[in-house]
Structures are given as structure tokens and as C-alpha cells.
Design a protein around this motif. Structure first.
Motif, PDB file in Angstrom:
ATOM      1  N   GLU A 262      -4.461  -3.102  12.049  1.00 36.38           N
ATOM      2  CA  GLU A 262      -5.160  -3.539  12.804  1.00 36.38           C
ATOM      3  C   GLU A 262      -6.160  -4.914  12.700  1.00 36.38           C
ATOM      4  OE1 GLU A 262      -7.905   0.009  12.906  1.00 36.38           O
ATOM      5  OE2 GLU A 262      -6.559   0.897  14.397  1.00 36.38           O
ATOM      6  N   LYS A 263      -5.864  -5.461  11.192  1.00 35.55           N
ATOM      7  CA  LYS A 263      -6.252  -6.561  10.728  1.00 35.55           C
ATOM      8  C   LYS A 263      -5.196  -7.512  10.908  1.00 35.55           C
ATOM      9  CE  LYS A 263     -10.477  -5.414   8.542  1.00 35.55           C
ATOM     10  NZ  LYS A 263     -11.280  -5.241   9.522  1.00 35.55           N
ATOM     11  N   GLY A 264      -4.083  -7.203  11.499  1.00 35.83           N
ATOM     12  CA  GLY A 264      -3.237  -8.437  11.610  1.00 35.83           C
ATOM     13  C   GLY A 264      -2.513  -8.832  10.369  1.00 35.83           C
ATOM     14  N   LYS A 265      -2.417  -7.886   9.330  1.00 34.98           N
ATOM     15  CA  LYS A 265      -1.740  -8.355   7.978  1.00 34.98           C
ATOM     16  C   LYS A 265      -0.633  -7.718   8.143  1.00 34.98           C
ATOM     17  CE  LYS A 265      -5.406 -10.679   7.013  1.00 34.98           C
ATOM     18  NZ  LYS A 265      -5.755 -11.896   6.619  1.00 34.98           N
ATOM     19  N   PRO A 266       0.566  -8.505   7.370  1.00 35.43           N
ATOM     20  CA  PRO A 266       1.915  -7.871   7.038  1.00 35.43           C
ATOM     21  C   PRO A 266       1.815  -6.959   5.939  1.00 35.43           C
ATOM     22  CG  PRO A 266       1.818 -10.328   6.248  1.00 35.43           C
ATOM     23  CD  PRO A 266       0.321  -9.991   6.830  1.00 35.43           C
ATOM     24  N   LEU A 267       2.474  -5.899   5.991  1.00 32.83           N
ATOM     25  CA  LEU A 267       2.288  -4.685   5.317  1.00 32.83           C
ATOM     26  C   LEU A 267       3.830  -4.229   4.907  1.00 32.83           C
ATOM     27  CD1 LEU A 267       0.722  -2.383   4.248  1.00 32.83           C
ATOM     28  CD2 LEU A 267       0.774  -1.130   6.471  1.00 32.83           C
ATOM     29  N   ILE A 268       3.555  -3.711   3.381  1.00 31.57           N
ATOM     30  CA  ILE A 268       4.715  -3.173   2.874  1.00 31.57           C
ATOM     31  C   ILE A 268       4.304  -1.707   2.431  1.00 31.57           C
ATOM     32  CG2 ILE A 268       6.272  -3.097   0.958  1.00 31.57           C
ATOM     33  CD1 ILE A 268       6.497  -6.130   1.025  1.00 31.57           C
ATOM     34  N   VAL A 269       4.815  -0.981   2.823  1.00 25.21           N
ATOM     35  CA  VAL A 269       4.473   0.544   2.405  1.00 25.21           C
ATOM     36  C   VAL A 269       5.296   1.069   1.302  1.00 25.21           C
ATOM     37  CG1 VAL A 269       2.848   1.093   4.451  1.00 25.21           C
ATOM     38  CG2 VAL A 269       5.264   1.613   4.505  1.00 25.21           C
ATOM     39  N   VAL A 270       4.926   1.590   0.328  1.00 24.26           N
ATOM     40  CA  VAL A 270       5.536   2.081  -0.892  1.00 24.26           C
ATOM     41  C   VAL A 270       5.484   3.515  -0.753  1.00 24.26           C
ATOM     42  CG1 VAL A 270       6.149   2.125  -3.266  1.00 24.26           C
ATOM     43  CG2 VAL A 270       5.298   0.012  -2.203  1.00 24.26           C
ATOM     44  N   ILE A 271       6.485   4.286  -0.493  1.00 25.58           N
ATOM     45  CA  ILE A 271       6.594   5.730  -0.471  1.00 25.58           C
ATOM     46  C   ILE A 271       6.579   6.269  -1.965  1.00 25.58           C
ATOM     47  CG2 ILE A 271       8.014   7.729   0.610  1.00 25.58           C
ATOM     48  CD1 ILE A 271       6.825   5.757   2.686  1.00 25.58           C
ATOM     49  N   ASN A 272       5.733   7.475  -1.726  1.00 25.37           N
ATOM     50  CA  ASN A 272       5.457   8.206  -2.988  1.00 25.37           C
ATOM     51  C   ASN A 272       6.591   9.409  -2.789  1.00 25.37           C
ATOM     52  OD1 ASN A 272       4.973  10.081  -4.994  1.00 25.37           O
ATOM     53  ND2 ASN A 272       2.854  10.254  -4.600  1.00 25.37           N
TER      54      ASN A 272
ATOM     55  N   SER B 123       0.673  -1.344  -0.120  1.00 24.52           N
ATOM     56  CA  SER B 123       0.054   0.098  -0.026  1.00 24.52           C
ATOM     57  C   SER B 123       0.823   1.217  -0.170  1.00 24.52           C
ATOM     58  CB  SER B 123      -1.028  -0.050   1.308  1.00 24.52           C
ATOM     59  OG  SER B 123      -1.586   1.232   1.304  1.00 24.52           O
ATOM     60  N   HIS B 124       0.092   2.474  -0.152  1.00 21.88           N
ATOM     61  CA  HIS B 124       0.728   3.622  -0.128  1.00 21.88           C
ATOM     62  C   HIS B 124       1.023   3.815   1.468  1.00 21.88           C
ATOM     63  CE1 HIS B 124      -2.569   6.599   0.604  1.00 21.88           C
ATOM     64  NE2 HIS B 124      -3.270   5.543   0.848  1.00 21.88           N
ATOM     65  N   ALA B 125       1.670   4.893   1.986  1.00 22.99           N
ATOM     66  CA  ALA B 125       1.854   5.201   3.356  1.00 22.99           C
ATOM     67  C   ALA B 125       0.680   5.902   4.092  1.00 22.99           C
ATOM     68  CB  ALA B 125       3.127   5.457   3.663  1.00 22.99           C
ATOM     69  N   GLY B 126      -0.272   6.041   3.388  1.00 20.48           N
ATOM     70  CA  GLY B 126      -1.529   6.928   4.066  1.00 20.48           C
ATOM     71  C   GLY B 126      -1.695   6.513   5.460  1.00 20.48           C
ATOM     72  N   ALA B 127      -2.026   7.153   6.280  1.00 20.34           N
ATOM     73  CA  ALA B 127      -2.081   6.755   7.615  1.00 20.34           C
ATOM     74  C   ALA B 127      -3.409   5.915   7.898  1.00 20.34           C
ATOM     75  CB  ALA B 127      -2.681   7.918   8.766  1.00 20.34           C
TER      76      ALA B 127
END
Length: 104
Positions: free
Chosen positions: A31-41, A19-23
């Protein structure tokens, strides 16, 4: 996705979220307990997304990268190193507001 009213179903069934790194996007995913990679713009002025991504990464909750390093991040990621995101505690914020406004 271009636009959806809710991503709840997709998040529930996801094994990994990129995902993007929007809050909102970050917090809903964590909060859903999912692993996350944030892609910075990195073209944003005053890059608040980078600040959020760096802090969440320092705290051990996400991996982050930019578009040019996404493939490398996917190839080298260790999702087992990510920590679970702690649940929110809205009652603490409500109590703080009560104190500030003299309701307690």
C-alpha cells in the motif's frame, strides 16, 4: 526489527523491503508502493505464508524466496517488472455487508 509499534517511518524511507510473508506486513508495504521481497518461513505447518506469497507473485506484486535463495533473488531481481498494488476499496466491502445484512 524485533518489535516496533509501527514501521510507517521505515517503510516511507525504504527503497526495498524484505519481509516475512505475513498478510499485514505484505499489505502495509504494498500500500506504500514499495517493492517487496517476501522470505518464506518454510518450517511453518500449513504454510499460509507460502500461499499468500505465491498469489502476490503470480499477480506481479512481489518477489518471493526462502532464506537459502535470498542472495540469489537479490542478485537476479528485476524490480521494474513488479506492478503497483491497487488501492483498497473498503466501500465495496461495506456495500457487500449491507446487502448481506439487509441494510440496503
Amino acid at each position: 526489527f524485533r518489535f516496533k509499534d509501527s514501521l510507517a517511518e521505515e517503510l516511507q524511507s525504504a527503497d526495498l523491503v524484505i519481509s516475512h510473508a505475513g498478510a499485514g506486513s505484505c499489505l502495509e508495504t504494498l500500500e506504500k508502493g514499495k517493492p517487496l521481497i517476501v522470505v518464506i518461513n518454510d518450517k511453518l505447518m500449513d504454510n499460509h505464508q507460502l500461499e499468500l506469497a505465491k498469489q502476490l507473485h503470480r499477480d506481479g506484486y512481489v518477489l518471493y524466496c526462502n532464506c537459502s535463495t535470498l542472495v540469489e533473488t537479490l542478485q537476479s531481481m528485476d524490480l521494474s517488472a513488479l506492478k503497483p498494488f491497487p488501492p483498497g476499496q473498503p466501500e465495496k466491502f461495506a456495500s457487500f455487508l449491507d446487502k448481506v445484512f439487509g441494510l440496503q
